[in-house]
Design a protein around this motif. Structure first.
Motif, PDB file in Angstrom:
ATOM      1  N   GLY A   8       0.784  -1.216   0.000  1.00 28.91           N
ATOM      2  CA  GLY A   8       0.000   0.000   0.000  1.00 28.91           C
ATOM      3  C   GLY A   8       0.817   1.267   0.000  1.00 28.91           C
ATOM      4  N   ILE A   9       2.153   1.181  -0.058  1.00 28.26           N
ATOM      5  CA  ILE A   9       3.005   2.365  -0.083  1.00 28.26           C
ATOM      6  C   ILE A   9       3.433   2.622  -1.522  1.00 28.26           C
ATOM      7  CG2 ILE A   9       5.107   3.436   0.766  1.00 28.26           C
ATOM      8  CD1 ILE A   9       2.968   2.956   2.884  1.00 28.26           C
ATOM      9  N   PHE A  10       3.027   3.765  -2.088  1.00 28.21           N
ATOM     10  CA  PHE A  10       3.337   4.110  -3.469  1.00 28.21           C
ATOM     11  C   PHE A  10       4.258   5.324  -3.494  1.00 28.21           C
ATOM     12  CE2 PHE A  10      -0.699   1.945  -3.391  1.00 28.21           C
ATOM     13  CZ  PHE A  10      -0.586   1.021  -4.422  1.00 28.21           C
ATOM     14  N   VAL A  11       5.185   5.323  -4.453  1.00 27.73           N
ATOM     15  CA  VAL A  11       6.163   6.397  -4.552  1.00 27.73           C
ATOM     16  C   VAL A  11       6.279   6.857  -5.998  1.00 27.73           C
ATOM     17  CG1 VAL A  11       7.508   5.556  -2.590  1.00 27.73           C
ATOM     18  CG2 VAL A  11       8.104   4.799  -4.886  1.00 27.73           C
ATOM     19  N   ALA A  12       6.798   8.063  -6.171  1.00 28.28           N
ATOM     20  CA  ALA A  12       7.176   8.569  -7.489  1.00 28.28           C
ATOM     21  C   ALA A  12       8.692   8.452  -7.588  1.00 28.28           C
ATOM     22  CB  ALA A  12       6.735  10.012  -7.658  1.00 28.28           C
ATOM     23  N   VAL A  13       9.159   7.703  -8.578  1.00 31.86           N
ATOM     24  CA  VAL A  13      10.594   7.453  -8.740  1.00 31.86           C
ATOM     25  C   VAL A  13      11.103   8.198  -9.961  1.00 31.86           C
ATOM     26  CG1 VAL A  13      12.382   5.714  -9.090  1.00 31.86           C
ATOM     27  CG2 VAL A  13      10.417   5.182  -7.671  1.00 31.86           C
ATOM     28  N   LYS A  14      12.032   9.116  -9.731  1.00 28.31           N
ATOM     29  CA  LYS A  14      12.684   9.830 -10.831  1.00 28.31           C
ATOM     30  C   LYS A  14      13.935   9.055 -11.226  1.00 28.31           C
ATOM     31  CE  LYS A  14      13.623  14.281 -10.416  1.00 28.31           C
ATOM     32  NZ  LYS A  14      14.358  15.498  -9.990  1.00 28.31           N
TER      33      LYS A  14
ATOM     34  N   ALA B 162      13.658  -5.131  23.571  1.00 33.83           N
ATOM     35  CA  ALA B 162      12.593  -5.824  22.851  1.00 33.83           C
ATOM     36  C   ALA B 162      11.919  -4.855  21.899  1.00 33.83           C
ATOM     37  CB  ALA B 162      11.572  -6.414  23.819  1.00 33.83           C
ATOM     38  N   SER B 163      11.482  -5.364  20.757  1.00 34.17           N
ATOM     39  CA  SER B 163      10.768  -4.567  19.763  1.00 34.17           C
ATOM     40  C   SER B 163       9.421  -5.234  19.512  1.00 34.17           C
ATOM     41  CB  SER B 163      11.578  -4.503  18.464  1.00 34.17           C
ATOM     42  OG  SER B 163      10.860  -3.849  17.450  1.00 34.17           O
ATOM     43  N   VAL B 164       8.341  -4.509  19.817  1.00 38.87           N
ATOM     44  CA  VAL B 164       6.992  -5.060  19.671  1.00 38.87           C
ATOM     45  C   VAL B 164       6.109  -4.047  18.953  1.00 38.87           C
ATOM     46  CG1 VAL B 164       7.197  -6.448  21.768  1.00 38.87           C
ATOM     47  CG2 VAL B 164       6.186  -4.177  21.897  1.00 38.87           C
ATOM     48  N   GLU B 165       5.026  -4.521  18.376  1.00 39.53           N
ATOM     49  CA  GLU B 165       4.087  -3.652  17.687  1.00 39.53           C
ATOM     50  C   GLU B 165       3.152  -2.998  18.693  1.00 39.53           C
ATOM     51  OE1 GLU B 165       1.579  -3.858  13.551  1.00 39.53           O
ATOM     52  OE2 GLU B 165       1.641  -5.648  14.801  1.00 39.53           O
ATOM     53  N   LEU B 166       2.912  -1.697  18.506  1.00 36.83           N
ATOM     54  CA  LEU B 166       1.922  -1.036  19.345  1.00 36.83           C
ATOM     55  C   LEU B 166       0.535  -1.585  19.015  1.00 36.83           C
ATOM     56  CD1 LEU B 166       3.090   2.689  19.179  1.00 36.83           C
ATOM     57  CD2 LEU B 166       3.125   1.208  21.185  1.00 36.83           C
ATOM     58  N   PRO B 167      -0.289  -1.835  20.017  1.00 37.55           N
ATOM     59  CA  PRO B 167      -1.622  -2.385  19.744  1.00 37.55           C
ATOM     60  C   PRO B 167      -2.441  -1.441  18.871  1.00 37.55           C
ATOM     61  CG  PRO B 167      -1.097  -2.490  22.088  1.00 37.55           C
ATOM     62  CD  PRO B 167      -0.047  -1.642  21.450  1.00 37.55           C
ATOM     63  N   GLU B 168      -3.269  -2.022  18.011  1.00 33.89           N
ATOM     64  CA  GLU B 168      -4.161  -1.208  17.190  1.00 33.89           C
ATOM     65  C   GLU B 168      -5.428  -0.925  17.976  1.00 33.89           C
ATOM     66  OE1 GLU B 168      -4.812  -3.058  13.453  1.00 33.89           O
ATOM     67  OE2 GLU B 168      -2.719  -2.873  12.816  1.00 33.89           O
TER      68      GLU B 168
ATOM     69  N   ALA C 166       2.968   5.088   9.821  1.00 26.56           N
ATOM     70  CA  ALA C 166       3.238   3.687   9.474  1.00 26.56           C
ATOM     71  C   ALA C 166       4.340   3.553   8.435  1.00 26.56           C
ATOM     72  CB  ALA C 166       1.961   3.021   8.973  1.00 26.56           C
ATOM     73  N   SER C 167       4.558   4.590   7.612  1.00 23.28           N
ATOM     74  CA  SER C 167       5.601   4.494   6.590  1.00 23.28           C
ATOM     75  C   SER C 167       6.998   4.483   7.194  1.00 23.28           C
ATOM     76  CB  SER C 167       5.479   5.657   5.603  1.00 23.28           C
ATOM     77  OG  SER C 167       5.776   6.891   6.221  1.00 23.28           O
ATOM     78  N   GLN C 168       7.113   4.786   8.500  1.00 22.54           N
ATOM     79  CA  GLN C 168       8.430   4.756   9.144  1.00 22.54           C
ATOM     80  C   GLN C 168       8.754   3.395   9.758  1.00 22.54           C
ATOM     81  OE1 GLN C 168       8.181   8.797  11.428  1.00 22.54           O
ATOM     82  NE2 GLN C 168      10.253   8.571  10.672  1.00 22.54           N
ATOM     83  N   ARG C 169       7.871   2.439   9.587  1.00 16.95           N
ATOM     84  CA  ARG C 169       8.174   1.094  10.078  1.00 16.95           C
ATOM     85  C   ARG C 169       9.279   0.500   9.215  1.00 16.95           C
ATOM     86  NH1 ARG C 169       3.579  -3.197  11.636  1.00 16.95           N
ATOM     87  NH2 ARG C 169       3.122  -1.357  12.898  1.00 16.95           N
ATOM     88  N   PRO C 170      10.340  -0.057   9.824  1.00 13.44           N
ATOM     89  CA  PRO C 170      11.451  -0.587   9.021  1.00 13.44           C
ATOM     90  C   PRO C 170      10.999  -1.705   8.094  1.00 13.44           C
ATOM     91  CG  PRO C 170      12.070  -0.396  11.331  1.00 13.44           C
ATOM     92  CD  PRO C 170      10.588  -0.158  11.262  1.00 13.44           C
ATOM     93  N   ALA C 171      11.557  -1.721   6.894  1.00 12.60           N
ATOM     94  CA  ALA C 171      11.235  -2.774   5.934  1.00 12.60           C
ATOM     95  C   ALA C 171      11.620  -4.135   6.508  1.00 12.60           C
ATOM     96  CB  ALA C 171      11.978  -2.524   4.624  1.00 12.60           C
ATOM     97  N   GLY C 172      10.708  -5.080   6.406  1.00 13.27           N
ATOM     98  CA  GLY C 172      10.984  -6.433   6.880  1.00 13.27           C
ATOM     99  C   GLY C 172      10.941  -6.604   8.379  1.00 13.27           C
TER     100      GLY C 172
ATOM    101  N   ILE D  10       5.847   1.007  16.098  1.00 16.83           N
ATOM    102  CA  ILE D  10       6.680   0.004  16.778  1.00 16.83           C
ATOM    103  C   ILE D  10       7.185   0.605  18.083  1.00 16.83           C
ATOM    104  CG2 ILE D  10       8.758  -1.426  16.627  1.00 16.83           C
ATOM    105  CD1 ILE D  10       6.572  -2.134  14.615  1.00 16.83           C
ATOM    106  N   ALA D  11       7.149  -0.189  19.156  1.00 21.67           N
ATOM    107  CA  ALA D  11       7.701   0.256  20.436  1.00 21.67           C
ATOM    108  C   ALA D  11       9.007  -0.491  20.684  1.00 21.67           C
ATOM    109  CB  ALA D  11       6.719  -0.012  21.565  1.00 21.67           C
ATOM    110  N   TYR D  12      10.103   0.255  20.826  1.00 21.44           N
ATOM    111  CA  TYR D  12      11.392  -0.315  21.223  1.00 21.44           C
ATOM    112  C   TYR D  12      11.520  -0.092  22.727  1.00 21.44           C
ATOM    113  CZ  TYR D  12      12.024   0.045  16.212  1.00 21.44           C
ATOM    114  OH  TYR D  12      11.844  -0.058  14.848  1.00 21.44           O
TER     115      TYR D  12
END
Length: 801
Positions: free
Chosen positions: A43-49, A795-801, A408-414, A784-786
């Protein structure tokens, strides 16, 4: 169909960096621009030059493109298309920015004509705020024109920093060479690239406002030389500009740059108001909606948009259908050649959300006052994405308010949940997209990968003072004296160790530059601050080691150039006056520091003194900045440590009207627009900032008998209060009005649990900090909560939705 997205030509690479190329957005003199999808984040779309291969073969051009990527990386603004990556050394160099699903201002005016006055004001305010953010980061745009302003559902977005440059960089154009678009240049552009300043961008914005309000260029047409002459003399024709805008546009187009308003002032004059829905006229809303519709159709097709060669016989459906094989949005649930179901479903949902947000299908969900063309009322559209943060520590962002937006776009890839262990007890950490960096009690630093927890690098102590010792008022604390907390800021880590201020690469730890500076002066919570391209640190005056005089010094983040320095203390400091004289917060171009006379505020770029704390707040040691106010806490040590909260003007530090009485006697951990959060060893409470009334209070979980634990300082992460103890993560969701929901408890894998206290006091001598039971730190980034515990467990865990 196809006005928005063009098909890919045969031979176009289908992958650029981490992005899957989907369609063609346009072309320029140096290359092409493509719509692409982040393969690691649905769901993340970018414009690539991308750059043409023949141009990429020129080493000088690669150097310029590398500079463009670096300059784009300095830009962080909710009013500009965020840069997300780039590679000047790839076979085909590329630069990616967030995709804005909408037309340019130029396209919208050409199609629908001049915009209403209210829309022109709102567009101008948004672009002015973007310029303010660029200039604060030390960047000039230099090519502000209608084609570089994209129109999104919630306002304009400034794009294309192709000829932007840092105002600290060496110019890369020869004297007399013009940069920009002739009809939207400033007199300084015409005089030569070296003359262009921040005020030149304001002149170009005046031309842009004229174009938006009239549909015509302000300096007319005709031979290029004639247009440039009129620009050079600021001879604009403003007769057709609506009267309510004419004076303001005229001010922007003043021949003397000193007579032009600043972007910040211009935004005020135009009436910037982020709380209102954007006043697009119906025709522009329709135009924006078309972009979301085409994107949804492309995603529904299950593949990229391909160019179909003409055929003379029967039409054969391509193996991977393109946009033209999905003529309407109706059958999107059953396209040919579907992508894997789960992943494709998420992407399609994201694309449909763009359609909904942009007004696709003829129903304007962000403008409920409009007449819907469907009989049923649709659900309310999601709000715009939160801004990207540079980095977070135990105080939150640089403003120290404790408010940390979650994008959400700042969540590290993978990213997946992970656990790690530092090589020594942790003693102050900071996290961002690129790295999680911790100082340890022996003064060393370690950096972990936010995506996996793997160790990235370590930095040894560089100190003249023996490790494990810190003298403070006759008490020796066993902790490294000369190492401060680290500050993560985008791709940089800023710290002081061994009386050296260092800026390091967040991923490699390589030192980019260093300058003399002071380490912790009084206690060990000190840290350097970074804001808008400037590093602020405590320094020693004139290298006079016989003096205790402390100064605040500002350096350029890019190259370490000293910008200004101001004294914070006199040469003589009594033991009773010992404090951590240093920068304590930064917000909206203002840096706040603790001086011998109390809190002071300076202009971050120039060092101009803006204000000193009201006498009633002279005992405040730090400040939390929110909007136009700063909040600081003082303690009356003569009467049972009574707490008093002061509300100050964020610019002058003059006293403001007092807060509701229940709030005046609290020490807030976080101050948000709809909630104030307090914490003690017994409870965490959420208070209403309008009334001071306690909305909810949750007791701190007690440790079992004979064991100890501590609770982190709570932060406002997005719409949640977040804190942790030695076993769990605690979150309290807040409604739009600040009303809290129930407490959610999430066990943290790898958390150490309560433990037996160690003897950390050395009788008659001092304390061993590494043996103390100290509170964990929660660092929330991108959902993400570190969580870092005192003995070094992470520990690195996901913040609850």
């Amino acid at each position: 169909m196809g006005e928005v997205l063009g098909p890919l030509r045969e031979g176009t690479p289908r992958q650029t960096g981490p992005y899957e190329v989907l369609a063609r957005l346009g072309a320029g003199g140096m290359g092409e621009v493509f719509l692409a999808r982040d393969t690691s984040q649905d769901g993340i779309f970018v414009a690539v030059k991308t750059v043409r291969r023949d141009v990429a073969g020129d080493p000088a051009f690669r150097d310029r493109f590398r500079r463009e990527i670096r300059v784009a990386g300095l830009v962080s603004s909710p009013h500009a298309a965020a840069p997300v990556g780039g590679d000047a050394d790839a076979e085909v160099p590329w630069l990616a920015t967030a995709y804005v699903p909408g037309p340019s201002l130029s396209q919208a005016v050409r199609r629908g004509g001049a915009l209403p006055v209210a829309t022109v004001r709102a567009v101008g305010a948004g672009v002015a705020l973007a310029l303010a953010d660029l200039h604060a980061a030390g960047v000039l745009h230099r090519d502000l024109k209608p084609g570089n302003v994209m129109l999104s559902v919630d306002g304009p977005r400034l794009i294309d920093f192709g000829i932007a440059r840092s105002n600290t960089a060496t110019t890369m154009t020869a004297t007399g060479v013009m940069v920009g678009t002739p009809a939207f240049m400033s007199p300084e552009h015409v005089a030569g690239a070296r003359r262009v300043t921040a005020a030149s961008d304001v002149f170009c914005l005046g031309s842009l406002l004229c174009y938006a309000a009239t549909g015509e260029d302000p300096f007319g047409d005709g031979p290029l030389a004639a247009v440039l002459y009129r620009v050079s003399q600021a001879e604009a024709d403003l007769e057709r500009v609506p009267e309510e805008l004419r004076e303001l546009v005229s001010a922007c187009l003043s021949l003397d740059p000193a007579d032009r308003p600043t972007p910040e002032r211009l935004a005020e004059l135009l009436g910037a108001d982020a709380g209102r829905r954007f006043p697009w006229p119906e025709g522009v809303r329709d135009h924006i909606g078309e972009y979301g519709t085409e994107l949804a159709q492309l995603v529904a097709s299950g593949g990229p948009l391909l160019e179909v060669a003409p055929v003379t016989g029967p039409v054969v459906t391509p193996a991977v259908p393109g946009l033209h094989s999905v003529p309407t949005l109706g059958p999107v649930s059953a396209p040919a050649a579907p992508a894997p179901r789960r992943r494709r479903g998420r992407i399609l949902a994201a694309a449909l959300a763009l359609v909904v947000a942009a007004g696709g299908l003829g129903t304007y969900l962000l403008w409920p006052e409009s007449e819907a063309k469907e009989p049923k009322a649709p659900p309310q559209a999601a709000p715009p994405a939160a801004p990207r943060i540079a980095g977070v520590d135990d105080r939150g962002l640089a403003d120290a308010s404790g408010v940390v937006p979650q994008n959400a776009s700042q969540r590290p890839a993978g990213w997946k949940p992970w656990q790690a262990k530092l090589s020594a007890p942790a003693h102050g950490c900071s996290a961002g997209e690129k790295a999680l960096v911790c100082r340890m009690t022996d003064g060393r630093y370690e950096a972990l990968d936010p995506a996996s927890g793997k160790r990235l690098w370590g930095a040894k102590v560089d100190s003249e003072t023996p490790p494990e010792s810190y003298m403070s008022e006759r008490v020796v604390y066993f902790v490294a004296r000369d190492s401060t907390r680290p500050t993560v800021h985008h791709g940089n880590v800023v710290l002081v160790t061994g009386r050296k201020l260092q800026v390091r690469d967040a991923r490699t730890g390589a030192v980019r530059w260093e300058k003399p500076a002071l380490g912790p002066q009084y206690m060990w919570d000190t840290r350097p601050l970074v804001g808008d391209g400037v590093v602020f640190a405590a320094t020693e005056v004139a290298d006079d080691f016989s003096s205790d005089q402390v100064a605040l010094t500002a350096y350029s983040l890019a190259d370490g150039k000293e910008l200004w320095t101001k004294g914070l203390t006199n040469s003589v400091i009594s033991n009773a006056e010992r404090r951590a004289y240093e920068p304590v917060a930064y917000a909206k171009g203002i840096v706040y520091a603790l001086s011998q006379g109390g809190l002071v505020a300076y202009d971050g770029k120039t060092g101009t003194l803006l204000g000193e704390a009201d006498p009633a707040a002279r005992e405040c040691l730090d400040i939390k900045v929110l909007g136009g106010s700063g909040y600081c806490t003082s303690y009356d040590r003569t009467r049972n440590a009574k707490v008093q909260l002061h509300a100050l003007d964020a610019r002058t530090l003059a006293a403001r009207a007092s807060a509701p009485s229940p709030l005046t006697s609290v020490a807030p951990a976080a101050v948000g627009p709809t909630a104030v959060v307090t914490a003690s060893g017994k409870e965490v409470a959420v208070l209403d900032p309008r009334t001071g009334r306690t909305l909810v209070s949750h007791p701190v979980k007690a440790a079992p008998a004979g064991l100890d634990q501590a609770v982190s300082s709570p932060l406002l992460a997005g719409d949640q209060v977040v804190y942790a103890d030695f076993s769990s993560l605690y979150t309290v969701r807040l409604g739009a009005d600040g009303k809290p929901a129930g407490l959610k408890v999430t066990p943290v894998p790898g958390a150490p649990g309560a433990r037996a206290a160690e003897e950390y006091r050395v009788p008659g001598f001092g304390e061993v900090v590494s043996k103390q039971v100290r509170a964990p730190e929660v660092l929330p980034v991108g959902g993400i909560a570190y969580i870092v515990y005192d003995k070094g467990a992470v520990a690195s865990v996901e913040l609850p939705e």
